[in-house]
Design a protein around this motif. Structure first.
Motif, mmCIF file in Angstrom:
data_model
loop_
_atom_site.group_PDB
_atom_site.id
_atom_site.type_symbol
_atom_site.label_atom_id
_atom_site.label_comp_id
_atom_site.label_asym_id
_atom_site.label_seq_id
_atom_site.Cartn_x
_atom_site.Cartn_y
_atom_site.Cartn_z
ATOM 1 N N ASP A 91 0.663 -1.029 -0.111
ATOM 2 C CA ASP A 91 -0.040 -0.055 -0.056
ATOM 3 C C ASP A 91 0.847 1.382 -0.032
ATOM 4 N N ALA A 92 2.082 1.218 0.591
ATOM 5 C CA ALA A 92 3.019 2.322 0.773
ATOM 6 C C ALA A 92 3.395 3.010 -0.401
ATOM 7 N N VAL A 93 3.329 2.218 -1.497
ATOM 8 C CA VAL A 93 3.810 2.611 -2.759
ATOM 9 C C VAL A 93 2.664 3.031 -3.736
ATOM 10 N N VAL A 94 1.499 2.678 -3.361
ATOM 11 C CA VAL A 94 0.090 3.171 -4.191
ATOM 12 C C VAL A 94 -0.131 4.661 -4.246
ATOM 13 N N VAL A 95 -0.355 5.212 -5.333
ATOM 14 C CA VAL A 95 -0.292 6.597 -5.315
ATOM 15 C C VAL A 95 -2.145 6.677 -5.868
ATOM 16 N N ARG A 96 -2.682 7.487 -5.101
ATOM 17 C CA ARG A 96 -4.015 7.762 -5.407
ATOM 18 C C ARG A 96 -4.592 9.079 -5.932
ATOM 19 N N ARG A 97 -5.339 9.317 -6.803
ATOM 20 C CA ARG A 97 -5.853 10.713 -7.142
ATOM 21 C C ARG A 97 -7.142 10.692 -7.477
ATOM 22 N N THR A 98 -7.940 11.782 -7.350
ATOM 23 C CA THR A 98 -9.495 11.786 -7.909
ATOM 24 C C THR A 98 -9.077 12.977 -8.978
ATOM 25 N N SER A 99 -10.151 12.908 -9.765
ATOM 26 C CA SER A 99 -10.306 14.017 -10.889
ATOM 27 C C SER A 99 -10.129 15.576 -10.264
ATOM 28 N N SER A 100 -10.906 15.818 -9.322
ATOM 29 C CA SER A 100 -10.627 17.211 -8.677
ATOM 30 C C SER A 100 -9.393 17.152 -8.064
ATOM 31 N N GLN A 101 -8.683 16.353 -7.407
ATOM 32 C CA GLN A 101 -7.331 16.449 -7.077
ATOM 33 C C GLN A 101 -6.361 16.556 -8.309
ATOM 34 N N LEU A 102 -6.589 16.137 -9.455
ATOM 35 C CA LEU A 102 -5.631 16.215 -10.356
ATOM 36 C C LEU A 102 -6.055 17.669 -11.035
ATOM 37 N N ALA A 148 2.548 11.187 -12.646
ATOM 38 C CA ALA A 148 2.535 11.458 -14.263
ATOM 39 C C ALA A 148 1.705 10.429 -14.952
ATOM 40 N N ALA A 149 1.965 9.246 -14.759
ATOM 41 C CA ALA A 149 1.061 8.003 -15.386
ATOM 42 C C ALA A 149 -0.445 8.354 -15.203
ATOM 43 N N ILE A 150 -0.699 8.649 -14.002
ATOM 44 C CA ILE A 150 -2.155 9.132 -13.801
ATOM 45 C C ILE A 150 -2.880 10.293 -14.701
ATOM 46 N N GLN A 180 -5.735 12.479 -19.295
ATOM 47 C CA GLN A 180 -5.828 13.296 -20.474
ATOM 48 C C GLN A 180 -6.542 12.637 -21.480
ATOM 49 N N SER A 181 -6.255 11.350 -21.707
ATOM 50 C CA SER A 181 -6.890 10.751 -22.921
ATOM 51 C C SER A 181 -8.048 9.815 -22.577
ATOM 52 N N SER A 182 -8.654 9.769 -21.025
ATOM 53 C CA SER A 182 -9.753 9.154 -20.846
ATOM 54 C C SER A 182 -11.102 9.940 -20.840
ATOM 55 N N HIS A 183 -11.091 11.206 -21.301
ATOM 56 C CA HIS A 183 -12.085 11.957 -21.569
ATOM 57 C C HIS A 183 -13.338 12.201 -20.467
ATOM 58 N N GLY A 184 -12.597 12.224 -19.063
ATOM 59 C CA GLY A 184 -13.486 12.333 -18.056
ATOM 60 C C GLY A 184 -14.200 10.930 -17.670
ATOM 61 N N ALA A 185 -14.048 9.936 -18.224
ATOM 62 C CA ALA A 185 -14.937 8.916 -17.915
ATOM 63 C C ALA A 185 -14.611 8.354 -16.472
ATOM 64 N N THR A 186 -13.401 8.534 -16.304
ATOM 65 C CA THR A 186 -12.903 7.836 -15.047
ATOM 66 C C THR A 186 -12.847 9.109 -13.959
ATOM 67 N N SER A 187 -13.045 8.852 -12.663
ATOM 68 C CA SER A 187 -13.282 9.968 -11.584
ATOM 69 C C SER A 187 -12.180 9.517 -10.508
ATOM 70 N N ALA A 188 -11.643 8.415 -10.586
ATOM 71 C CA ALA A 188 -10.480 8.045 -9.575
ATOM 72 C C ALA A 188 -9.749 7.245 -9.897
ATOM 73 N N TRP A 189 -8.307 7.323 -9.492
ATOM 74 C CA TRP A 189 -7.153 6.357 -9.930
ATOM 75 C C TRP A 189 -6.523 5.923 -8.818
ATOM 76 N N LEU A 190 -5.590 4.945 -9.158
ATOM 77 C CA LEU A 190 -4.385 4.538 -8.406
ATOM 78 C C LEU A 190 -3.473 4.031 -9.280
ATOM 79 N N ALA A 191 -2.384 4.201 -8.801
ATOM 80 C CA ALA A 191 -1.273 3.965 -9.841
ATOM 81 C C ALA A 191 -0.054 3.227 -9.027
ATOM 82 N N PHE A 192 0.852 2.426 -9.542
ATOM 83 C CA PHE A 192 2.039 1.974 -8.729
ATOM 84 C C PHE A 192 2.915 1.423 -9.866
#
Lengths: 314, 176
Positions: free
Chosen positions: B58-69, B110-112, B117-129
């Motif tokens: 969990d310590a390496v998982v980065v989380r963002r919501t669209s509003s945070q971005l 940066a990956a998120i 940018q390319s998902s056209h607002g379909a996704t509202s929250a992400w996580l990446a690692f």
């Protein structure tokens, strides 16, 4: 009753309650009232404790099952109960509870678990009757909780209900076979029903009129049916079946009126005595859990030492 | 509540069948990835169907919501080395994170941002690692981890004749 939710930001509380009325599912990380979190931790952890304690009465019969098919089925059922406990502890952890605190609360007697597991499983018919009645009753409660507002708990309930369904069918099949079997088998399964019927009805908790005001837990989408409503659902499903199977329910007052099943008086003195630790098996069940924890300490120490060594080497 | 007595938290992702993307299943506390994998199997896919499990600290998982971005200015990461990042997302508050894509990027954020940018607002929250932080169930483990679910019959309701027996009992009563 004084409530921590008095300290919650009223605006956030309004937003939260609006989410609940809309049918939103609350996920880990979402804002929630302190009382919601606290009550859910208590409910979910005690549900987890009940699954783990529930392994013990039936576990006793694994080595004494009458044939291989029944032994395998019982092994699978008990393994499921362990898995359900794990799944529920994980759901409670999403709310901030720690495994250590929850286990400690169980082992010191501070946390409660379903009182039905404090009775002895004295005959093989008990293994059948527990599956049929106790899992059947748990299914009624869990079916309600599968629609609750907290995501991890609702999802756990869906998975658990699917498996509990086969536990109940397994138990029911054995009860039917014994009820239609030899005279000794019929007597054994009837005697088992005589001992497990009332503790099963007690699983649904005190009558509504004697329960503390549900208030928030109903308003916040956790407990959406009352104790008596759940008990009625169980009676509606189970009484006709048992009568058709040919067994006698140990309640001479049991009858149906237009809307409800009327049943005889539940011995609430027994219920509270057992919940408070003075049932036939409370001591031995808790002792077995403490023993299991002590016996497993070397595994936890080894795992932690191994992991630390990997970090040092890496 | 104390948290420092707990073992490391690992996020668990399951792939239910071939052709379906991995999705979040929950989390476990274990001292290392190998034990996290074993515990994940026992807790989340002991009976439900699954063909692949991933565990990630969990310590390496980065989380963002669209509003945070939207709120944060993108860091200048030009010149940084890239590596493979795994991106999961979800389109509503309810439900699980679902695997979207693995892409080369200088960082998880940066990956998120790149994917958003390319998902056209379909996704509202992400996580990446980082892909290198993922532990995957091995093909050799399939037989012990996942196959029993498909072949053990004692868990199948059809194995129990309770419904059939009740039907027979009730038929006999009706014909009396």
């Amino acid at each position: 009753m004084p409530s921590e939710s008095n300290r919650d930001d009223p605006r956030k509380l309004d937003e939260f309650e609006a989410r609940i009325s809309r049918g939103d599912v609350i996920e880990p990380g979402d804002w929630m009232p302190a009382d919601y979190r606290r009550q859910l931790i208590r409910m979910i952890s005690q549900h987890a404790h009940s699954e783990i304690m529930g392994m013990l009465p039936e576990g006793e019969w694994i080595t004494r099952a009458p044939n291989l098919r029944r032994k395998i089925g019982l092994l699978a059922k008990v393994q499921d109960e362990g898995g359900h406990g794990q799944y529920l502890y994980h759901a409670a952890e999403t709310l901030g509870a720690t495994r250590e605190e929850m286990i400690e609360a169980l082992h010191t007697g501070r946390a409660k678990y379903s009182s039905v597991f404090n009775y002895p499983a004295s005959t093989w018919a008990d293994a059948a009757m527990i599956g049929y009645l106790v899992d059947g009753a748990a299914l009624v409660n869990q079916t309600m909780l599968a629609h609750c507002s907290y995501g991890p708990y609702a999802r756990a309930m869906l998975r658990i209900c699917a498996e509990e369904g086969f536990h109940k069918k397994q138990g029911q099949e054995m009860v039917i076979l014994m009820a239609q079997g030899t005279q000794r088998q019929r007597a054994m399964v009837q005697e088992s029903l005589d001992r497990w019927w009332w503790p099963t009805l007690m699983m649904f908790g005190p009558h509504d009129r004697d329960s503390e005001h549900l208030g928030p837990m109903a308003r916040w989408g956790i407990k959406t049916k009352s104790n008596d409503e759940l008990r009625q659902i169980f009676l509606g499903e189970t009484v006709p079946e048992i009568l058709d199977i040919g067994l006698v329910i140990p309640d001479p007052d049991l009858r149906r009126d237009e809307e409800h099943w009327i049943h005889g008086p539940i011995d609430w003195e027994e219920f509270w005595r057992v919940i408070k630790g003075r049932g036939p098996c409370n001591e031995s069940r808790l002792a077995a859990r403490r023993q299991a924890r002590d016996d497993g300490a070397w595994v936890r120490e080894a795992a932690a030492a191994y992991a630390a060594r990997q970090v040092g080497a890496g | 509540m104390s948290t420092d007595t707990q073992w490391r938290l690992y996020q668990v992702f399951e792939q239910k069948s071939a052709g379906e993307p991995h999705q979040s299943a929950g989390a476990v506390h274990e001292p290392d990835a190998e034990l996290a994998m074993c515990m994940a199997r026992d807790v989340f896919v002991r009976r439900p169907q699954c063909i692949s499990l991933w565990v990630v600290p969990d310590a390496v998982v980065v989380r963002r919501t669209s509003s945070q971005l939207e709120e944060s200015a993108p860091e200048d990461e030009s010149g940084r080395q890239t590596c493979a990042y795994v991106v999961f997302g979800k389109s509503r508050a309810r439900g699980e994170f679902v695997f979207l894509e693995t892409l080369e990027s200088p960082s998880a954020v940066a990956a998120i941002a790149d994917y958003a940018q390319s998902s056209h607002g379909a996704t509202s929250a992400w996580l990446a690692f980082a892909e290198s932080d993922v532990s995957r169930s091995a093909p050799a483990d399939y037989g012990s981890f996942f196959e029993p679910v498909l072949t053990k019959n004692y868990r199948a309701l059809r194995e129990y004749r309770a419904d059939q027996m009740m039907h027979e009992i009730r038929s006999r009563k009706r014909t009396k």
